[in-house]
Design an enzyme around this catalytic site. Structure first.
Site, PDB file in Angstrom:
ATOM      1  N   CYS A 134      14.585  16.087 -11.669  1.00 13.77           N
ATOM      2  CA  CYS A 134      14.930  17.179 -12.135  1.00 13.77           C
ATOM      3  C   CYS A 134      15.039  18.727 -10.768  1.00 13.77           C
ATOM      4  O   CYS A 134      14.962  18.523 -10.265  1.00 13.77           O
ATOM      5  CB  CYS A 134      13.709  17.420 -13.316  1.00 13.77           C
ATOM      6  SG  CYS A 134      13.562  19.271 -13.444  1.00 13.77           S
TER       7      CYS A 134
ATOM      8  N   CYS B  41       8.998  23.490 -10.802  1.00 11.47           N
ATOM      9  CA  CYS B  41       7.734  23.296 -10.812  1.00 11.47           C
ATOM     10  C   CYS B  41       6.342  23.250 -10.195  1.00 11.47           C
ATOM     11  O   CYS B  41       6.686  21.569  -9.981  1.00 11.47           O
ATOM     12  CB  CYS B  41       7.548  22.373 -12.543  1.00 11.47           C
ATOM     13  SG  CYS B  41       9.166  23.454 -13.480  1.00 11.47           S
TER      14      CYS B  41
ATOM     15  N   CYS C  88       4.915  19.398 -11.368  1.00 14.61           N
ATOM     16  CA  CYS C  88       5.197  18.382 -11.655  1.00 14.61           C
ATOM     17  C   CYS C  88       5.623  17.651 -10.942  1.00 14.61           C
ATOM     18  O   CYS C  88       6.170  17.734  -9.839  1.00 14.61           O
ATOM     19  CB  CYS C  88       6.842  18.473 -12.944  1.00 14.61           C
ATOM     20  SG  CYS C  88       7.899  17.488 -13.760  1.00 14.61           S
TER      21      CYS C  88
ATOM     22  N   CYS D  85       7.343  12.177 -28.962  1.00 19.85           N
ATOM     23  CA  CYS D  85       7.748  13.554 -28.505  1.00 19.85           C
ATOM     24  C   CYS D  85       9.010  12.518 -27.338  1.00 19.85           C
ATOM     25  O   CYS D  85       8.067  12.393 -26.396  1.00 19.85           O
ATOM     26  CB  CYS D  85       6.084  14.417 -28.330  1.00 19.85           C
ATOM     27  SG  CYS D  85       7.282  15.275 -27.126  1.00 19.85           S
TER      28      CYS D  85
ATOM     29  N   CYS E  17       9.949  15.199 -31.744  1.00 19.67           N
ATOM     30  CA  CYS E  17       9.804  16.604 -30.976  1.00 19.67           C
ATOM     31  C   CYS E  17      10.988  15.985 -29.975  1.00 19.67           C
ATOM     32  O   CYS E  17      10.599  14.578 -29.310  1.00 19.67           O
ATOM     33  CB  CYS E  17       8.622  16.784 -30.803  1.00 19.67           C
ATOM     34  SG  CYS E  17       8.476  17.754 -29.463  1.00 19.67           S
TER      35      CYS E  17
ATOM     36  N   CYS F 169       7.185  24.426 -30.272  1.00 22.21           N
ATOM     37  CA  CYS F 169       6.178  23.593 -29.347  1.00 22.21           C
ATOM     38  C   CYS F 169       5.287  23.991 -28.893  1.00 22.21           C
ATOM     39  O   CYS F 169       6.748  24.179 -27.564  1.00 22.21           O
ATOM     40  CB  CYS F 169       5.633  22.105 -29.439  1.00 22.21           C
ATOM     41  SG  CYS F 169       4.766  21.219 -27.864  1.00 22.21           S
TER      42      CYS F 169
ATOM     43  N   ARG G 223      -2.960  21.238 -29.597  1.00 23.06           N
ATOM     44  CA  ARG G 223      -3.719  20.182 -29.466  1.00 23.06           C
ATOM     45  C   ARG G 223      -3.918  19.915 -27.807  1.00 23.06           C
ATOM     46  O   ARG G 223      -3.637  20.960 -26.759  1.00 23.06           O
ATOM     47  CB  ARG G 223      -1.967  19.100 -28.865  1.00 23.06           C
ATOM     48  CG  ARG G 223      -2.075  17.392 -28.449  1.00 23.06           C
ATOM     49  CD  ARG G 223      -1.092  16.788 -28.352  1.00 23.06           C
ATOM     50  NE  ARG G 223      -0.051  17.693 -29.705  1.00 23.06           N
ATOM     51  CZ  ARG G 223       0.504  17.841 -30.473  1.00 23.06           C
ATOM     52  NH1 ARG G 223       1.396  19.275 -28.754  1.00 23.06           N
ATOM     53  NH2 ARG G 223       1.096  17.981 -31.724  1.00 23.06           N
TER      54      ARG G 223
HETATM   55  N1  SAM Z   1      12.001  19.858 -18.642  1.00 20.13           N
HETATM   56  C1  SAM Z   1      11.053  20.187 -19.879  1.00 20.13           C
HETATM   57  C2  SAM Z   1      10.717  21.231 -19.250  1.00 20.13           C
HETATM   58  O1  SAM Z   1      10.083  21.629 -18.594  1.00 20.13           O
HETATM   59  O2  SAM Z   1      10.422  21.551 -20.544  1.00 20.13           O
HETATM   60  C3  SAM Z   1      10.370  19.165 -20.336  1.00 20.13           C
HETATM   61  C4  SAM Z   1       9.232  18.072 -19.520  1.00 20.13           C
HETATM   62  S1  SAM Z   1       8.087  18.582 -19.157  1.00 20.13           S
HETATM   63  C5  SAM Z   1       7.300  17.263 -17.864  1.00 20.13           C
HETATM   64  C6  SAM Z   1       6.784  19.389 -20.591  1.00 20.13           C
HETATM   65  C7  SAM Z   1       5.209  20.616 -20.291  1.00 20.13           C
HETATM   66  O3  SAM Z   1       4.792  19.527 -19.695  1.00 20.13           O
HETATM   67  C8  SAM Z   1       5.884  21.152 -18.740  1.00 20.13           C
HETATM   68  O4  SAM Z   1       6.001  22.526 -19.242  1.00 20.13           O
HETATM   69  C9  SAM Z   1       4.295  21.520 -18.167  1.00 20.13           C
HETATM   70  O5  SAM Z   1       3.485  22.028 -19.713  1.00 20.13           O
HETATM   71  C10 SAM Z   1       3.418  19.936 -19.022  1.00 20.13           C
HETATM   72  N2  SAM Z   1       3.251  19.514 -17.627  1.00 20.13           N
HETATM   73  C11 SAM Z   1       4.069  19.122 -16.539  1.00 20.13           C
HETATM   74  N3  SAM Z   1       3.508  18.088 -15.646  1.00 20.13           N
HETATM   75  C12 SAM Z   1       1.814  18.009 -15.415  1.00 20.13           C
HETATM   76  C13 SAM Z   1       0.866  17.641 -15.566  1.00 20.13           C
HETATM   77  N4  SAM Z   1       0.821  17.636 -14.065  1.00 20.13           N
HETATM   78  N5  SAM Z   1      -0.518  18.056 -15.676  1.00 20.13           N
HETATM   79  C14 SAM Z   1      -0.611  18.816 -16.827  1.00 20.13           C
HETATM   80  N6  SAM Z   1       0.492  19.317 -17.793  1.00 20.13           N
HETATM   81  C15 SAM Z   1       2.235  18.843 -17.018  1.00 20.13           C
HETATM   82  C1  DTB Z   2       2.642  18.899 -23.176  1.00 22.07           C
HETATM   83  O1  DTB Z   2       2.667  20.436 -23.405  1.00 22.07           O
HETATM   84  N1  DTB Z   2       2.313  18.299 -22.623  1.00 22.07           N
HETATM   85  C2  DTB Z   2       2.989  17.617 -22.679  1.00 22.07           C
HETATM   86  C3  DTB Z   2       3.467  17.909 -23.500  1.00 22.07           C
HETATM   87  N2  DTB Z   2       3.531  18.652 -23.204  1.00 22.07           N
HETATM   88  C4  DTB Z   2       5.441  17.203 -23.494  1.00 22.07           C
HETATM   89  C5  DTB Z   2       3.345  16.432 -21.111  1.00 22.07           C
HETATM   90  C6  DTB Z   2       2.088  16.188 -20.419  1.00 22.07           C
HETATM   91  C7  DTB Z   2       2.627  15.065 -18.916  1.00 22.07           C
HETATM   92  C8  DTB Z   2       1.550  15.045 -18.550  1.00 22.07           C
HETATM   93  C9  DTB Z   2       2.379  14.860 -16.385  1.00 22.07           C
HETATM   94  C10 DTB Z   2       2.931  13.441 -16.819  1.00 22.07           C
HETATM   95  O2  DTB Z   2       2.789  12.427 -17.190  1.00 22.07           O
HETATM   96  O3  DTB Z   2       3.969  14.113 -16.219  1.00 22.07           O
HETATM   97 FE1  SF4 Z   3      11.603  18.975 -14.710  1.00 23.41          FE
HETATM   98 FE2  SF4 Z   3       9.238  19.115 -14.634  1.00 23.41          FE
HETATM   99 FE3  SF4 Z   3       9.976  21.323 -14.311  1.00 23.41          FE
HETATM  100 FE4  SF4 Z   3       9.973  19.800 -16.792  1.00 23.41          FE
HETATM  101  S1  SF4 Z   3       8.474  20.507 -16.037  1.00 23.41           S
HETATM  102  S2  SF4 Z   3      12.039  21.359 -15.372  1.00 23.41           S
HETATM  103  S3  SF4 Z   3      10.583  18.299 -15.914  1.00 23.41           S
HETATM  104  S4  SF4 Z   3      10.045  19.868 -12.701  1.00 23.41           S
END
Ligand code: SAM
Ligand code: DTB
Ligand code: SF4
Length: 334
Positions: A56, A60, A63, A100, A131, A191, A263
């Site tokens: 990506c 973030c 992530c 989702c 979702c 959401c 949630r």
């Molecule tokens: N790329 C899209 C976005 O950023 O909206 C969707 C995927 S992103 C993985 C969705 C959400 O997962 C993020 O906004 C964050 O709140 C959660 N998330 C991602 N990595 C995480 C982590 N390591 N621990 C907890 N929550 C996480």
């Molecule tokens: C949200 O708030 N939590 C979910 C979903 N929306 C997309 C994602 C959690 C991701 C946790 C880290 C991972 O498994 O990569």
């Molecule tokens: Fe990309 Fe992860 Fe950020 Fe979603 S949360 S925009 S997958 S870097």
């Protein structure tokens, strides 16, 4: 008298007063609100699938999927439709009610839209709520997703506006709000929630809840994630946030978003059974099931059955839960 109708005029001070109160008062109020809006003893289950993993363009700091950090994750292309449908069927057989699909995109490209639309249609045809979380949306894309039968768009605000720039530099809070507005404009349910444990202060957690409360209507679904620390990311060494802090945030969300799903999302894998129970007792009415979230582990079905059975909770679908409050008779009457 506790207010149980959604309000959009919460002040930060009011939210802070709830958040900082004695835990018994806070959880007592949260459960009052829950019992006036939702059935007793029931939890809804959602399941995630990463349909496009890694690589990506966003940075973030939490992530595993950002191309900016070396997290050892293998990037993959968009999953074929057949595999998505198989995963959705398995999720339904495991008792999931909402499916989702998450893609590691900065924004949805028009060339991918028909493929994602086909996934939404197929998952919907399996009898699941749908979702997706696909990054930022351009004008017209949300309408196309709604047309395909999408129920919810997930797009988290993640933290307070003040702290956001510490965690992400490649987009702004306003970018997030713009996409939320586009999804809402197309008639999609939202959401939208956040993460605890990114080094933010309690004031930032209160700020997040305050920003969410200003969205009108409220997001129908509010996921509260505990950071899953990912080695190689800037937040990989963050100290864990305590479960009582998670419970406080969840209880405040239950009060502020009386009619929304709250949630208990990422982070259950690192919690004890008692810790998870505490968060559910604070007013959460939904969890993610399945042994994977997007790229990290989640408790398996046996662990979840043990938790539900120890708490005397049953899984219920959205239709049953949205019928509203149904009190179980207690041992001492009413
Ligand atoms: N790329 C899209 C976005 O950023 O909206 C969707 C995927 S992103 C993985 C969705 C959400 O997962 C993020 O906004 C964050 O709140 C959660 N998330 C991602 N990595 C995480 C982590 N390591 N621990 C907890 N929550 C996480
Ligand atoms: C949200 O708030 N939590 C979910 C979903 N929306 C997309 C994602 C959690 C991701 C946790 C880290 C991972 O498994 O990569
Ligand atoms: Fe990309 Fe992860 Fe950020 Fe979603 S949360 S925009 S997958 S870097």
């Amino acid at each position: 008298m506790i207010q149980t109708q959604p309000r959009h005029d919460w002040t930060r001070d009011e939210i802070e007063a709830l958040y900082e109160g004695p835990l018994d008062t806070l959880i007592g109020q949260a459960l009052d609100v829950k019992r006036q809006n939702w059935p007793d003893g029931k939890v809804q289950k959602s399941q995630l699938l990463s349909i496009k993993t890694g690589g990506c363009a966003e940075d973030c700091g939490y992530c595993s999927q950002s191309a900016h950090f070396d997290t050892g994750l293998d990037a993959s292309k968009l999953m074929p439709l057949g595999e998505v449908v198989e995963a959705a069927r398995r999720a339904r057989e495991n008792g999931a009610d909402r499916f989702c699909m998450g893609a590691a995109w900065r924004s949805l490209k028009d060339r991918d839209l028909p493929k994602v639309a086909a996934m939404i249609e197929a998952v919907k045809a399996e009898g699941l709520e749908t979702c997706v979380t696909l990054g930022m949306l351009e004008a017209g894309q949300a309408e196309a997703l709604a047309e395909a039968g999408l129920d919810y768009y997930n797009h988290n605000l993640d933290t307070s506006p003040e702290y956001y720039g510490t965690v992400v530099s490649t987009r702004t809070y306003d970018d997030r709000l713009e996409t939320l507005g586009r999804a809402r404009g197309a008639g999609l349910k939202l959401c939208c929630g956040g993460i605890l444990g990114m080094g933010e202060s309690r004031a930032d957690r209160i700020g997040l809840i305050h920003e969410l409360s200003k969205l009108a209507p409220h997001p129908e679904s509010v996921p509260i994630n505990m950071l899953v620390p990912i080695p190689g990311t800037p937040l990989g060494d963050s100290p864990a946030v305590g479960v009582l802090e998670m419970a406080r945030a969840i209880a405040v969300c239950r009060i502020v978003f009386p009619k929304s799903w709250v949630r208990l999302s990422a982070g259950r894998e690192s919690m004890t059974e008692e810790g998870q129970a505490m968060c559910l007792l604070a007013g959460a009415n939904s969890i993610f099931v399945g042994d994977r979230l997007l790229t990290t582990d989640n408790p398996d079905a046996d662990e979840d059955s043990a938790l539900m059975s120890a708490m005397g909770l049953e899984a219920a679908g959205h239709a049953e839960m949205e019928e509203g409050p149904r009190r179980l008779t207690t041992l001492i009457g009413n």
